[in-house]
Design an enzyme around this catalytic site. Structure first.
Site, PDB file in Angstrom:
ATOM      1  N   ARG A  49      27.979 -44.017  -4.494  1.00  0.00           N
ATOM      2  CA  ARG A  49      26.755 -43.419  -3.936  1.00  0.00           C
ATOM      3  C   ARG A  49      26.508 -43.979  -2.536  1.00  0.00           C
ATOM      4  O   ARG A  49      26.148 -43.259  -1.614  1.00  0.00           O
ATOM      5  CB  ARG A  49      25.546 -43.675  -4.843  1.00  0.00           C
ATOM      6  N   TYR A 102      14.935 -20.980   8.413  1.00  0.00           N
ATOM      7  CA  TYR A 102      15.534 -20.619   7.118  1.00  0.00           C
ATOM      8  C   TYR A 102      14.443 -20.729   6.041  1.00  0.00           C
ATOM      9  O   TYR A 102      13.679 -21.705   6.023  1.00  0.00           O
ATOM     10  CB  TYR A 102      16.711 -21.555   6.827  1.00  0.00           C
ATOM     11  N   ASP A 174      18.942 -27.678  13.643  1.00  0.00           N
ATOM     12  CA  ASP A 174      19.750 -27.137  12.558  1.00  0.00           C
ATOM     13  C   ASP A 174      20.854 -26.310  13.231  1.00  0.00           C
ATOM     14  O   ASP A 174      20.603 -25.249  13.782  1.00  0.00           O
ATOM     15  CB  ASP A 174      18.880 -26.278  11.629  1.00  0.00           C
ATOM     16  N   LYS A 199      28.115 -23.454   4.877  1.00  0.00           N
ATOM     17  CA  LYS A 199      28.380 -22.254   5.658  1.00  0.00           C
ATOM     18  C   LYS A 199      29.715 -22.371   6.408  1.00  0.00           C
ATOM     19  O   LYS A 199      30.736 -22.511   5.794  1.00  0.00           O
ATOM     20  CB  LYS A 199      27.188 -21.989   6.576  1.00  0.00           C
TER      21      LYS A 199
HETATM   22  N1  PLP Z   1      19.737 -24.278   7.199  1.00  0.00           N
HETATM   23  C1  PLP Z   1      20.112 -23.007   7.376  1.00  0.00           C
HETATM   24  C2  PLP Z   1      20.073 -22.413   8.752  1.00  0.00           C
HETATM   25  C3  PLP Z   1      20.538 -22.240   6.294  1.00  0.00           C
HETATM   26  O1  PLP Z   1      20.923 -20.961   6.488  1.00  0.00           O
HETATM   27  C4  PLP Z   1      20.549 -22.840   5.001  1.00  0.00           C
HETATM   28  C5  PLP Z   1      20.989 -22.053   3.808  1.00  0.00           C
HETATM   29  O2  PLP Z   1      21.150 -20.863   3.861  1.00  0.00           O
HETATM   30  C6  PLP Z   1      20.135 -24.156   4.859  1.00  0.00           C
HETATM   31  C7  PLP Z   1      19.739 -24.856   5.973  1.00  0.00           C
HETATM   32  C8  PLP Z   1      20.121 -24.823   3.503  1.00  0.00           C
HETATM   33  O3  PLP Z   1      21.430 -25.169   3.137  1.00  0.00           O
HETATM   34  P1  PLP Z   1      21.921 -25.294   1.621  1.00  0.00           P
HETATM   35  O4  PLP Z   1      21.860 -23.930   1.011  1.00  0.00           O
HETATM   36  O5  PLP Z   1      23.325 -25.835   1.766  1.00  0.00           O
HETATM   37  O6  PLP Z   1      21.008 -26.250   0.934  1.00  0.00           O
END
Ligand code: PLP
Length: 385
Positions: A49, A102, A174, A199
């Protein structure tokens, strides 16, 4: 000896490190624990961990690509968001976030605000006057998502970072939609780059993961400690899969981009399309900023169909190749209806404020044959009429 570029070094992360058996690809270290040499004398790792050799390879590659002091890979993109909030936003602190973040990020900040953990102001950060107004009050963190999801608005990272500095707020970008190959937030003044590695980085829609890369060594150490303490660190197997995907990121992104441009051409100017959002289009409101800040336009396209929800249903009925599914950045093409899928947790008012309607469709263009993608999109548009 040739000096290897940043990308080559990152993609080759961990290769040739198995001196014992000469395995080209490093093995996965699944062991949860490591022997101590003697009481009080741990080796490089003690418990998975807190640290794991397979995760180290991924962390180092991500830090290298983002130009940061260190990376921490965690169980999901949302775990990365959680890590930053817990580590850097004090109780009662204030976050300024985009009104079209998001949906999961929007939901987490909203839920934390409801419990009194923090306050959040959602504003259109793509408009510098709105950003400046929000940052005229003290803030602890500015959350940037650029291009934004799903409307692909572009926020000026350098300008918002400069505004944030004045209030002492930490700047998070992000960088999920771009990956470090198309956008370098830390070089533009951000303190952290955050990813849903689910992604483009992992790229094959088979592993959920997230990562935080810190600009400073001090912040990185704090992230390491908080990720371990909160139990957010990702599994060795997930790190292995993510690193396997990362090794082909550059090649994948080139095909994604070529295909996206061809699909944009199919949408652009079609009478069934009321609005098309893509940062590579000269009529995108921030086309110049996108060209300056990004080294490509990405492969997410958002279209607003003329004819509302009925048009959406006609478009999707029989659509080939594009799976109706959430997520993006995988090798396969996807289409998503944000209002009922990724952004369903937003209130109708928040959706309207963000500009997401019932006729909005988001496309993640994959790496299938370009002509086939264009053919199926053109056919679907004809169906809409
Ligand atoms: N940030 C963005 C721009 C996203 O599109 C997403 C998920 O679609 C996330 C964060 C969250 O990621 P996760 O689904 O891996 O938790």
């Amino acid at each position: 000896m040739a000096e290897l570029g940043r990308w080559t070094q990152a993609a080759r992360g961990g290769l040739d490190t198995d001196t014992g058996r000469g395995a080209v690809v490093p093995p996965i270290y699944l062991s949860t624990n490591y022997t101590f040499l003697a009481p009080g004398e741990p080796r490089a790792h003690d418990y998975s961990r807190s640290g794991n050799p397979t995760r180290d390879v991924l962390n180092d590659a991500l830090a290298h690509l983002e130009g940061g002091a260190g990376g921490v890979s965690v169980t999901s993109g949302m775990a990365a968001v959680t890590l930053l909030v817990e580590a850097f936003v004090p109780v009662g602190g204030r976050i300024v976030a985009p009104h079209d973040a998001y949906g999961g990020t929007w939901r987490l900040f909203t839920m934390l605000a409801a419990t009194g953990r923090l306050t959040v102001d959602f504003v259109n950060l793509a408009k510098l006057d709105e950003a400046a107004d929000a940052l005229s009050q003290p803030a602890d963190m500015v959350w940037i998502e650029t291009p934004s999801n799903p409307l692909l608005r572009i926020t000026d990272i350098a300008a918002v970072s400069a505004l944030a500095r004045k209030t002492g707020a930490r700047v998070v970008v992000d960088n999920t939609f771009c990956s470090p190959l198309l956008q370098q937030p830390l070089a533009l003044g951000a303190d952290f780059a955050v990813h849903s590695t689910t992604k483009y980085i992992a790229g094959h829609s088979d592993v959920i993961g997230g990562a935080v890369v810190s600009a400073s060594a001090e912040d990185h150490e704090k992230c390491v400690l908080w990720a371990n303490s909160l139990g957010l660190t990702g599994s060795a197997f997930d790190a292995y899969l993510t690193m396997r995907g990362l090794r082909s990121l550059d090649a994948r992104l080139r095909v994604h981009a070529e295909n996206a441009e061809a699909v944009v051409d199919a949408f652009d100017g079609h009478p069934s399309v009321a609005r098309l959002h893509y940062p590579g289009l000269p009529d995108h409101p921030d086309f110049q900023l996108a060209r300056r800040q990004m080294s490509g336009s990405g492969s997410v396209i958002t279209a607003e169909l003329a004819g509302g929800r009925a048009a959406v249903d006609r478009f999707l009925d029989g659509l080939q190749i594009f799976h109706l599914a959430e997520s993006l950045g995988g090798t396969e093409s996807l289409v998503c209806h944000p209002a009922t899928m990724t952004h369903a947790s937003m209130t109708p008012e928040a959706l309207a404020e963000a500009g997401i309607t019932d006729a909005t469709l988001r496309f993640s263009v994959g790496i299938e044959a370009r002509d086939d993608l264009v053919a199926v999109v053109s056919e679907a548009l004809e169906r809409v009429g």
